[in-house]
Motif scaffolding. Structure first.
Motif, short mmCIF file in Angstrom:
data_model
loop_
_atom_site.label_atom_id
_atom_site.label_comp_id
_atom_site.label_asym_id
_atom_site.label_seq_id
_atom_site.Cartn_x
_atom_site.Cartn_y
_atom_site.Cartn_z
N LEU A 27 -2.17 5.00 6.04
CA LEU A 27 -1.42 3.24 6.43
C LEU A 27 -1.47 2.98 6.89
O LEU A 27 -0.63 2.95 8.50
CB LEU A 27 -0.43 3.97 5.34
CG LEU A 27 -0.97 4.80 3.84
CD1 LEU A 27 0.60 5.22 3.00
CD2 LEU A 27 -1.55 3.94 2.57
N LEU B 183 0.97 -1.21 -0.06
CA LEU B 183 -0.10 0.24 0.31
C LEU B 183 0.66 0.95 -0.05
O LEU B 183 0.56 2.14 -0.47
CB LEU B 183 -0.86 0.17 1.00
CG LEU B 183 -2.47 -0.96 1.09
CD1 LEU B 183 -3.21 -0.55 2.18
CD2 LEU B 183 -2.84 -0.19 -0.39
N ALA C 238 -5.21 2.56 -3.22
CA ALA C 238 -4.83 3.23 -2.15
C ALA C 238 -5.33 4.66 -3.35
O ALA C 238 -5.79 5.23 -2.19
CB ALA C 238 -3.20 3.40 -3.23
#
Ligand code: HEC
Length: 179
Positions: free
Chosen positions: A177, A68, A165
């Motif tokens: 995140l 990510l 994302a």
């Protein structure tokens, strides 16, 4: 009765006796039971099936958590064109075949106003974590049996990470995140 006849009779009786003894022995042998050295069956401790079930849930699904941080939201936006027939991603966007997905990361599942969801998504409950989104987008009907989302899934982990994302950015305050 002659002596020979008596002998035959005795012999016959002895034979019958012998046969009965033999049968008795065989029956005894067959029904013979000594404790086994170990159980012929295996007792599985109750916590093992749960672990096995957890491992079975998403067999071989690659986690996107490590992907990510470096995932590209712009690439995700392009990949999300596949979703656009059914979803809008902007603030205040319309519900189409699927619900509007503004600020969907971290949002309670199945709670976009004015959209009529399947029972499957409402029963699942909980928020859309990164892991749940990953599993859902990899195999919608596998993760959510009975879902109305008619989409075969995104097989590539990097593509899923990019789309997630992008969805993360489509919010007033994007979720942190994963560490
Ligand atoms: C053919 C239409 C269709 C396509 C294509 C589609 N979806 Fe969906 N999506 C739906 C429907 C319908 C639902 C509602 C599911 C239910 O109620 O079971 C849904 C639900 C969702 C949800 C859960 C929303 C909530 O409020 O809990 C997410 C997240 C989602 N879709 C993401 C995507 C993404 C990302 C893509 C593209 C990669 C995509 N969808 C492609 C129709 C679609």
């Amino acid at each position: 009765m002659s002596g020979a006849e008596i002998n035959k009779l005795i012999l016959a009786c002895l034979t019958v006796l012998l046969v009965m003894l033999l049968i008795g022995n065989v029956v005894n042998e067959l029904s013979h039971s000594e404790p086994l050295e170990r159980n012929a069956y295996v007792v599985i401790p109750s916590d093992e099936p749960a672990a096995a079930a957890a491992a079975e849930a998403e067999p071989g699904l690659e986690s996107i958590l490590p992907l990510l941080a470096s995932a590209d939201p712009d690439a995700g936006q392009k990949a999300a064109k596949r979703c656009a027939a059914c979803h809008t991603f902007n603030d205040g966007g319309a519900n189409k075949l699927g619900p509007n997905l503004w600020a969907i990361v971290g949002k309670e599942k199945g709670t976009v106003d004015g959209f009529s969801y399947s029972d499957a998504i409402e029963d699942k409950g909980g928020v859309w974590s990164y892991d749940d989104l990953n599993a859902f987008l990899a195999d919608p009907k596998g993760f959510l049996k009975g879902t109305k989302m008619n989409f075969s899934g995104i097989s590539d982990a990097e593509d899923r990470a990019a789309v997630i994302a992008y969805m993360r950015q489509q919010a007033d305050s994007p979720q942190p995140l994963p560490e």
